[in-house]
Design a protein around this motif. Structure first.
Motif, PDB file in Angstrom:
ATOM      1  N   GLN A  78      81.272  49.837  39.752  1.00  0.00           N
ATOM      2  CA  GLN A  78      80.228  50.777  39.364  1.00  0.00           C
ATOM      3  C   GLN A  78      79.975  50.733  37.857  1.00  0.00           C
ATOM      4  O   GLN A  78      78.835  50.888  37.411  1.00  0.00           O
ATOM      5  CB  GLN A  78      80.605  52.186  39.804  1.00  0.00           C
ATOM      6  CG  GLN A  78      79.469  53.188  39.631  1.00  0.00           C
ATOM      7  CD  GLN A  78      79.871  54.599  39.950  1.00  0.00           C
ATOM      8  OE1 GLN A  78      80.883  55.092  39.469  1.00  0.00           O
ATOM      9  NE2 GLN A  78      79.093  55.272  40.777  1.00  0.00           N
ATOM     10  N   PHE A 115      77.608  47.909  37.240  1.00  0.00           N
ATOM     11  CA  PHE A 115      76.278  48.187  37.782  1.00  0.00           C
ATOM     12  C   PHE A 115      75.522  49.194  36.914  1.00  0.00           C
ATOM     13  O   PHE A 115      74.297  49.268  36.975  1.00  0.00           O
ATOM     14  CB  PHE A 115      76.385  48.725  39.209  1.00  0.00           C
ATOM     15  CG  PHE A 115      76.546  47.656  40.270  1.00  0.00           C
ATOM     16  CD1 PHE A 115      77.384  46.570  40.071  1.00  0.00           C
ATOM     17  CD2 PHE A 115      75.861  47.744  41.470  1.00  0.00           C
ATOM     18  CE1 PHE A 115      77.551  45.592  41.050  1.00  0.00           C
ATOM     19  CE2 PHE A 115      76.011  46.770  42.458  1.00  0.00           C
ATOM     20  CZ  PHE A 115      76.858  45.690  42.239  1.00  0.00           C
ATOM     21  N   GLU A 116      76.254  49.992  36.111  1.00  0.00           N
ATOM     22  CA  GLU A 116      75.606  51.008  35.284  1.00  0.00           C
ATOM     23  C   GLU A 116      75.257  50.495  33.890  1.00  0.00           C
ATOM     24  O   GLU A 116      74.631  51.215  33.104  1.00  0.00           O
ATOM     25  CB  GLU A 116      76.517  52.235  35.170  1.00  0.00           C
ATOM     26  CG  GLU A 116      76.616  53.033  36.475  1.00  0.00           C
ATOM     27  CD  GLU A 116      77.537  54.228  36.353  1.00  0.00           C
ATOM     28  OE1 GLU A 116      78.330  54.275  35.383  1.00  0.00           O
ATOM     29  OE2 GLU A 116      77.468  55.116  37.235  1.00  0.00           O
ATOM     30  N   ARG A 154      71.362  46.018  34.268  1.00  0.00           N
ATOM     31  CA  ARG A 154      70.354  46.606  35.166  1.00  0.00           C
ATOM     32  C   ARG A 154      68.961  46.047  34.821  1.00  0.00           C
ATOM     33  O   ARG A 154      68.192  45.696  35.714  1.00  0.00           O
ATOM     34  CB  ARG A 154      70.344  48.129  35.051  1.00  0.00           C
ATOM     35  CG  ARG A 154      71.631  48.790  35.524  1.00  0.00           C
ATOM     36  CD  ARG A 154      71.521  50.316  35.530  1.00  0.00           C
ATOM     37  NE  ARG A 154      70.539  50.786  36.489  1.00  0.00           N
ATOM     38  CZ  ARG A 154      70.786  50.927  37.791  1.00  0.00           C
ATOM     39  NH1 ARG A 154      71.961  50.612  38.285  1.00  0.00           N
ATOM     40  NH2 ARG A 154      69.843  51.377  38.595  1.00  0.00           N
ATOM     41  N   ARG A 201      66.666  43.736  37.275  1.00  0.00           N
ATOM     42  CA  ARG A 201      65.330  44.210  37.654  1.00  0.00           C
ATOM     43  C   ARG A 201      64.270  43.171  37.301  1.00  0.00           C
ATOM     44  O   ARG A 201      63.356  42.901  38.085  1.00  0.00           O
ATOM     45  CB  ARG A 201      65.032  45.529  36.926  1.00  0.00           C
ATOM     46  CG  ARG A 201      63.751  46.220  37.388  1.00  0.00           C
ATOM     47  CD  ARG A 201      63.431  47.437  36.533  1.00  0.00           C
ATOM     48  NE  ARG A 201      64.561  48.323  36.363  1.00  0.00           N
ATOM     49  CZ  ARG A 201      65.177  48.555  35.204  1.00  0.00           C
ATOM     50  NH1 ARG A 201      64.754  47.946  34.090  1.00  0.00           N
ATOM     51  NH2 ARG A 201      66.187  49.383  35.131  1.00  0.00           N
ATOM     52  N   GLU A 204      66.187  47.474  41.799  1.00  0.00           N
ATOM     53  CA  GLU A 204      67.287  47.990  40.990  1.00  0.00           C
ATOM     54  C   GLU A 204      68.648  47.419  41.413  1.00  0.00           C
ATOM     55  O   GLU A 204      68.891  47.138  42.599  1.00  0.00           O
ATOM     56  CB  GLU A 204      67.346  49.520  41.080  1.00  0.00           C
ATOM     57  CG  GLU A 204      66.117  50.226  40.529  1.00  0.00           C
ATOM     58  CD  GLU A 204      65.950  50.005  39.039  1.00  0.00           C
ATOM     59  OE1 GLU A 204      66.963  49.871  38.323  1.00  0.00           O
ATOM     60  OE2 GLU A 204      64.787  49.969  38.587  1.00  0.00           O
ATOM     61  N   ASP A 256      71.699  48.284  42.453  1.00  0.00           N
ATOM     62  CA  ASP A 256      72.413  49.413  43.052  1.00  0.00           C
ATOM     63  C   ASP A 256      73.121  48.926  44.315  1.00  0.00           C
ATOM     64  O   ASP A 256      73.273  47.715  44.515  1.00  0.00           O
ATOM     65  CB  ASP A 256      71.440  50.560  43.348  1.00  0.00           C
ATOM     66  CG  ASP A 256      71.066  51.326  42.081  1.00  0.00           C
ATOM     67  OD1 ASP A 256      71.976  51.653  41.308  1.00  0.00           O
ATOM     68  OD2 ASP A 256      69.863  51.575  41.875  1.00  0.00           O
ATOM     69  N   VAL A 257      73.487  49.843  45.180  1.00  0.00           N
ATOM     70  CA  VAL A 257      74.248  49.490  46.381  1.00  0.00           C
ATOM     71  C   VAL A 257      73.346  48.727  47.363  1.00  0.00           C
ATOM     72  O   VAL A 257      72.317  49.255  47.799  1.00  0.00           O
ATOM     73  CB  VAL A 257      74.802  50.760  47.061  1.00  0.00           C
ATOM     74  CG1 VAL A 257      75.526  50.393  48.353  1.00  0.00           C
ATOM     75  CG2 VAL A 257      75.746  51.497  46.118  1.00  0.00           C
ATOM     76  N   THR A 289      68.057  48.004  47.805  1.00  0.00           N
ATOM     77  CA  THR A 289      69.244  48.717  47.306  1.00  0.00           C
ATOM     78  C   THR A 289      68.969  50.217  47.243  1.00  0.00           C
ATOM     79  O   THR A 289      67.816  50.646  47.271  1.00  0.00           O
ATOM     80  CB  THR A 289      69.637  48.230  45.890  1.00  0.00           C
ATOM     81  OG1 THR A 289      68.526  48.448  45.001  1.00  0.00           O
ATOM     82  CG2 THR A 289      70.021  46.764  45.892  1.00  0.00           C
ATOM     83  N   LYS A 346      70.613  53.935  45.206  1.00  0.00           N
ATOM     84  CA  LYS A 346      71.589  54.520  44.294  1.00  0.00           C
ATOM     85  C   LYS A 346      72.803  54.981  45.085  1.00  0.00           C
ATOM     86  O   LYS A 346      72.701  55.315  46.266  1.00  0.00           O
ATOM     87  CB  LYS A 346      70.965  55.699  43.537  1.00  0.00           C
ATOM     88  CG  LYS A 346      69.872  55.281  42.558  1.00  0.00           C
ATOM     89  CD  LYS A 346      69.386  56.474  41.774  1.00  0.00           C
ATOM     90  CE  LYS A 346      68.311  56.057  40.778  1.00  0.00           C
ATOM     91  NZ  LYS A 346      68.789  55.039  39.812  1.00  0.00           N
ATOM     92  N   TYR A 347      73.942  55.031  44.410  1.00  0.00           N
ATOM     93  CA  TYR A 347      75.210  55.319  45.098  1.00  0.00           C
ATOM     94  C   TYR A 347      75.144  56.594  45.931  1.00  0.00           C
ATOM     95  O   TYR A 347      75.492  56.587  47.122  1.00  0.00           O
ATOM     96  CB  TYR A 347      76.328  55.407  44.064  1.00  0.00           C
ATOM     97  CG  TYR A 347      77.672  55.806  44.624  1.00  0.00           C
ATOM     98  CD1 TYR A 347      78.350  54.982  45.506  1.00  0.00           C
ATOM     99  CD2 TYR A 347      78.254  57.024  44.269  1.00  0.00           C
ATOM    100  CE1 TYR A 347      79.583  55.346  46.021  1.00  0.00           C
ATOM    101  CE2 TYR A 347      79.483  57.401  44.777  1.00  0.00           C
ATOM    102  CZ  TYR A 347      80.147  56.561  45.653  1.00  0.00           C
ATOM    103  OH  TYR A 347      81.364  56.927  46.160  1.00  0.00           O
TER     104      TYR A 347
END
Length: 559
Positions: A183, A186-187, A192, A196, A202, A204-205, A548, A550-551
């Motif tokens: 994580q 990914f942040e 990011r 993109r 994005e 993300d998951v 994807t 967001k978490y």
């Protein structure tokens, strides 16, 4: 003052050494039971064990932290409490399965109990060699069954209950395969933005295999290095080893969408590609109505091979389950599509690269992405319990003593402490305990998964496989040629499907059970593919756009 404290400590130690009940209570904290309840439960074990003082029981389990805790801490505690000597052997999972099979085939008294996966349930209830615990509890085991056993408190009880409605095994530790990712990486804003710009969505998951593949390619091929370290976007294993079979049979095809809709495993075709008519396995090849060599299965295995070779560390191709298990904990892997929660203890150790300075994980687990053939209503992933398994041929006195030990290491007095050590929860009362809820932020989403309703959609191999110990070896022997490049995925799966059908035919001649295999006559793939359900015809597009979430949004799948 120091001398007084030392004397207090010494007195306490001597008191505990002289009083096994006190020693057990001191070790088994916290507990989901109140102090008086825990004392009473442990006192029951001490009393129930007295008639068996001097008896020795030998048990075997695979080497994960939970079983090491049992072998090194709980077994000695139980022995001092009851007088029953326990030899708790730890070995590889394949060795555990092979020894169980050897004892069943030869009748040699190798062990008094095994902790083996519930994946063998389909074999147990058809072969008639494993002790039916529900019958035992009501009969010869009644006097040694704890009044506080509380079977309804075990979250994995459906996994060890056969289609005949009887209980064959007692859950000891439970684990699942979930999506795991860094994580903290990914942040990172620069990552990011780069993702993109390249892929148009994005970082993300991932919700499907296309997004997982994009993220794997991004970290392995575009990012390549983070903070001076070579990084990879995928981790798996492909060594010529029995564990390769578990990797592919543990719902990999199910996540791709090979099976039919329906829980726990797809009906009438399950996630091993086996068609079941009623409760009778009827064939794995498309020729007999199965899906093991279907287009969806070929897609699943080909993706496995491609990702392993292109995006995982090169050495992963030669690794086994245990060798690969804690590789991502070394801090150079961005994500794993199928991460075994049995390794959570290794990933939460302070000071490791995937834990921050406050002891919190830099990673999270989330629902695994699904393949192109997956449809709503199919199982979502693999989850199983390692469960206590006793055999009918074991002498009664040994069975009773082993049953006492099995209940002790899963008792409410013990299970919360054991869960906090091994992080393989088995009881609802532990999951609801303040102690485990307080630990949740340190476990990256593990507790949230087990407390969710979605956990029911992660299931084990199920009861359709009539001879797990005999058929499990076919997976890795037949599919490794696809991993090594000697055969195409389609050819390797064709060989596996034929081998499955032949094995089912052999089992059909051996088993005397109303649910024994009964193969369909071969009618050909062209007959079955147009029929509703699995085997599914090939999709025109096996790579839809990546998607994807967001978490926090991804976790809603667990609501």
């Amino acid at each position: 003052m120091r001398s007084v404290m030392w004397l207090v400590l010494l007195f306490s130690t001597l008191t505990h050494a002289a009083n096994p009940l006190q020693e057990a209570i001191a070790e088994l904290q916290p507990s989901s039971l109140a102090a008086a309840e825990q004392r009473a439960e442990l006192a029951w074990f001490a009393a129930a064990g007295k008639p068996f003082a001097g008896v020795q029981v030998r048990v075997i389990a695979e080497h994960i932290p939970t079983h090491w805790y049992e072998a090194t801490v709980l077994a000695p505690l139980f022995s001092r409490l009851t007088g029953i000597r326990v030899i708790h052997e730890i070995s590889g999972e394949d060795d555990v399965v092979n020894k169980l099979r050897t004892q069943q085939q030869t009748g040699l008294p190798l062990y008094d109990a095994y902790v083996s996966d519930s994946d063998l349930l389909g074999q147990h209830f058809r072969d008639g060699q494993v002790l039916v615990l529900s019958d035992f509890i009501a009969g010869a085991g009644a006097s040694v069954t704890s009044p506080t056993l509380d079977l309804a408190d075990f979250i994995g009880l459906p996994f060890v209950t056969a289609p005949d409605g009887k209980l064959y095994q007692l859950p000891d530790q439970q684990f699942a395969n979930l999506y795991w990712y860094r994580q903290d990486w990914f942040e990172r804003p620069e990552l990011r933005q780069a993702f993109r710009e390249r892929y148009g969505y994005e970082l993300d998951v991932p919700q499907n295999w296309s997004a997982y593949e994009d993220i794997a390619a991004f970290f392995t091929e575009q990012v390549g290095e983070i903070d001076g370290q070579r990084v990879y976007g995928h981790m798996d294993y492909g060594g010529y080893d029995p564990s390769l079979g578990w990797r592919l049979s543990d719902a990999w095809l199910g996540m791709a969408g090979v099976a039919d809709l329906g829980l726990p495993n797809g009906l009438p075709v399950d996630d091993w590609g086996i068609r079941v008519e009623g409760c009778r396995p009827a064939g794995a090849s498309m020729a007999r109505g199965g899906a093991l060599d279907s287009p969806a299965a070929v897609y699943a295995v080909q993706q496995y091979v491609d990702w392993l070779k292109r995006y995982a560390p090169p050495e992963a191709q030669q690794m086994s389950f245990n060798q690969a298990g804690n590789i991502a904990a070394q801090g150079h892997v961005a994500q794993q599509i199928f991460w075994y929660t049995a390794f959570t203890a290794d990933y939460t150790k302070p000071g490791t690269p995937v834990v921050d300075g406050e002891g919190k994980p830099k990673w999270r687990v989330a629902p695994s992405p699904r393949g192109a053939y997956w449809q709503d209503g199919m199982k979502s992933g693999y989850q199983d319990v390692g469960a206590w398994t006793l055999l009918n041929t074991t002498p009664l006195r040994q069975r009773q003593a082993a049953w006492l030990y099995a209940q002790f290491v899963t008792a409410k007095s013990v299970s919360l402490r054991k869960t906090l050590v091994g992080l393989t929860p088995i009881r609802r009362s532990d999951l609801d305990s303040p102690a485990l809820l307080a630990e949740a932020p340190r476990l990256g989403g593990l507790v949230e998964f087990y407390r969710s309703r979605a956990a029911r959609r992660w299931t084990p191999t199920g009861a359709n496989v009539p001879d797990y110990s005999g058929m499990a070896s076919l997976w890795w022997r037949q599919l490794h040629p696809a991993i090594s490049g000697k055969l195409s995925a389609a050819q390797a799966l064709h060989n596996l499907a034929v081998a499955f059908d032949q094995h089912l035919q052999v089992v059909a001649q051996r088993q005397q059970n109303p649910c024994a295999p009964q193969l369909n006559p071969p009618r050909g793939a062209q007959y079955w593919l147009p029929q509703p359900g699995a085997p599914w015809p090939q999709l025109a597009d096996e790579r839809p756009p990546g998607r994807t979430l967001k978490y926090q949004e991804a976790l809603r799948a667990w609501d």
